[in-house]
Design an enzyme around this catalytic site. Structure first.
Site, PDB file in Angstrom:
ATOM      1  N   LEU A 142       0.809  -1.221   0.000  1.00  0.00           N
ATOM      2  CA  LEU A 142       0.000   0.000   0.000  1.00  0.00           C
ATOM      3  C   LEU A 142       0.847   1.279   0.000  1.00  0.00           C
ATOM      4  O   LEU A 142       0.314   2.375   0.167  1.00  0.00           O
ATOM      5  CB  LEU A 142      -0.949  -0.002   1.205  1.00  0.00           C
ATOM      6  CG  LEU A 142      -1.980  -1.140   1.205  1.00  0.00           C
ATOM      7  CD1 LEU A 142      -2.899  -1.038   2.411  1.00  0.00           C
ATOM      8  CD2 LEU A 142      -2.796  -1.147  -0.081  1.00  0.00           C
ATOM      9  N   CYS A 143       2.153   1.128  -0.183  1.00  0.00           N
ATOM     10  CA  CYS A 143       3.021   2.300  -0.304  1.00  0.00           C
ATOM     11  C   CYS A 143       2.888   2.894  -1.709  1.00  0.00           C
ATOM     12  O   CYS A 143       2.734   2.164  -2.690  1.00  0.00           O
ATOM     13  CB  CYS A 143       4.484   1.921  -0.053  1.00  0.00           C
ATOM     14  SG  CYS A 143       4.931   1.785   1.680  1.00  0.00           S
ATOM     15  N   HIS A 144       2.975   4.216  -1.810  1.00  0.00           N
ATOM     16  CA  HIS A 144       2.919   4.879  -3.098  1.00  0.00           C
ATOM     17  C   HIS A 144       4.270   4.763  -3.807  1.00  0.00           C
ATOM     18  O   HIS A 144       5.322   4.745  -3.171  1.00  0.00           O
ATOM     19  CB  HIS A 144       2.564   6.358  -2.930  1.00  0.00           C
ATOM     20  CG  HIS A 144       1.183   6.581  -2.413  1.00  0.00           C
ATOM     21  ND1 HIS A 144       0.865   6.513  -1.073  1.00  0.00           N
ATOM     22  CD2 HIS A 144       0.019   6.864  -3.058  1.00  0.00           C
ATOM     23  CE1 HIS A 144      -0.422   6.749  -0.908  1.00  0.00           C
ATOM     24  NE2 HIS A 144      -0.968   6.955  -2.098  1.00  0.00           N
ATOM     25  N   MET A 180       8.863   5.052   5.053  1.00  0.00           N
ATOM     26  CA  MET A 180       8.967   3.648   4.677  1.00  0.00           C
ATOM     27  C   MET A 180      10.199   3.392   3.815  1.00  0.00           C
ATOM     28  O   MET A 180      10.819   2.324   3.888  1.00  0.00           O
ATOM     29  CB  MET A 180       7.715   3.194   3.945  1.00  0.00           C
ATOM     30  CG  MET A 180       6.470   3.119   4.821  1.00  0.00           C
ATOM     31  SD  MET A 180       6.694   2.082   6.279  1.00  0.00           S
ATOM     32  CE  MET A 180       7.155   0.524   5.542  1.00  0.00           C
ATOM     33  N   GLU A 181      10.573   4.358   2.998  1.00  0.00           N
ATOM     34  CA  GLU A 181      11.765   4.204   2.171  1.00  0.00           C
ATOM     35  C   GLU A 181      13.025   4.156   3.031  1.00  0.00           C
ATOM     36  O   GLU A 181      13.925   3.339   2.776  1.00  0.00           O
ATOM     37  CB  GLU A 181      11.850   5.357   1.158  1.00  0.00           C
ATOM     38  CG  GLU A 181      10.920   5.228  -0.021  1.00  0.00           C
ATOM     39  CD  GLU A 181       9.450   5.383   0.317  1.00  0.00           C
ATOM     40  OE1 GLU A 181       8.594   4.936  -0.474  1.00  0.00           O
ATOM     41  OE2 GLU A 181       9.135   5.968   1.372  1.00  0.00           O
ATOM     42  N   ASP A 195      23.194 -12.005   4.978  1.00  0.00           N
ATOM     43  CA  ASP A 195      23.455 -12.918   3.853  1.00  0.00           C
ATOM     44  C   ASP A 195      24.948 -13.039   3.580  1.00  0.00           C
ATOM     45  O   ASP A 195      25.450 -14.141   3.293  1.00  0.00           O
ATOM     46  CB  ASP A 195      22.737 -12.417   2.612  1.00  0.00           C
ATOM     47  CG  ASP A 195      23.028 -13.281   1.396  1.00  0.00           C
ATOM     48  OD1 ASP A 195      22.633 -14.460   1.407  1.00  0.00           O
ATOM     49  OD2 ASP A 195      23.673 -12.784   0.453  1.00  0.00           O
TER      50      ASP A 195
END
Length: 226
Positions: A142-144, A180-181, A195
């Site tokens: 739901l992020c733009h 969010m980014e 990793d």
């Protein structure tokens, strides 16, 4: 008999929404007429309806939750939704996030001397973090999909607890924030460190992913208190 009819009808009313009250009252009228042979208007059916309406549960909109704060990604019926930012003004926005990857002494020594089999851990994780920030809308549904004007990821070895401290910054001039980014940048960078090092240890921990500060937008500036 009257009590039985009223009790049955009351349960029926409670299961109906407000716009169905009128039809439910009509059903009550028929039941009363079959019992008494007269219209239930003589026993104030309208007052019964008012009582039932008063007892009906009141739903609180998920956007407010009963307070000034709300969940903008939740619709009026509780369904997931993407926020429409069309009416919002474009402003300069920035956000900073952080996380920590606890390596342990043995792995820390290998990373600090660049002896890991996969190569330069910090350089690869930095590029991965930057790329992760640019892919945020593909990872978080739901992020733009916004245009980032700046992404910076910094990784530093911390000998005090044998960890890697990661800080990510994101900036944009748009209609929605870049928190969010920034969070995705440090998360992906942390996963990449894992990793790169997992062959040497499975005990590595990624911890403390959090927003540190943000600027711009309708909600204004915010920073984490120490």
């Amino acid at each position: 008999m009257l009590l039985r009819v009223l009790n049955l009808s009351r349960r029926g009313f409670c299961s109906h929404s407000g716009h169905d009250i009128a039809s439910a009252i009509a059903e009550l009228n028929k039941e009363m007429e079959s019992v008494f042979g007269e219209s239930s208007s003589t026993i104030h059916s309208s007052s019964i309806g008012n009582d039932i309406i008063a007892e009906a549960p009141q739903l609180v909109s998920p956007k407010t939750g009963g307070s000034g704060l709300g969940l903008t990604h939740v619709g009026s019926k509780g369904e997931a939704q993407m926020v429409d930012v069309t009416p919002k003004e474009s402003t300069k926005r920035a956000a900073t996030a952080s996380c920590k990857v606890i390596l342990g002494k043995n792995v820390f020594d290998l990373v600090s001397t660049n002896q890991m089999a996969k190569g330069d851990v910090l350089s690869v994780a930095k590029i991965a973090g930057i790329n992760g920030a640019k892919q945020t809308s593909n990872l978080i549904p739901l992020c733009h999909n916004i245009i980032l004007t700046h992404v910076h990821v910094d990784l530093k070895l911390n000998p005090n607890d044998f960890s890697v401290d990661i800080v990510g910054e994101a900036a944009s001039a748009g209609k929605t924030g870049v928190e969010m980014e920034a969070l995705t940048a440090v998360s992906v960078a942390g996963l990449t460190v894992y990793d790169m090092c997992k062959a040497a240890s499975k005990d590595i921990q990624i911890t403390g992913i959090q927003l540190e500060r943000k600027t711009g937008g309708k909600s204004g500036d915010w920073s984490r208190k120490e």
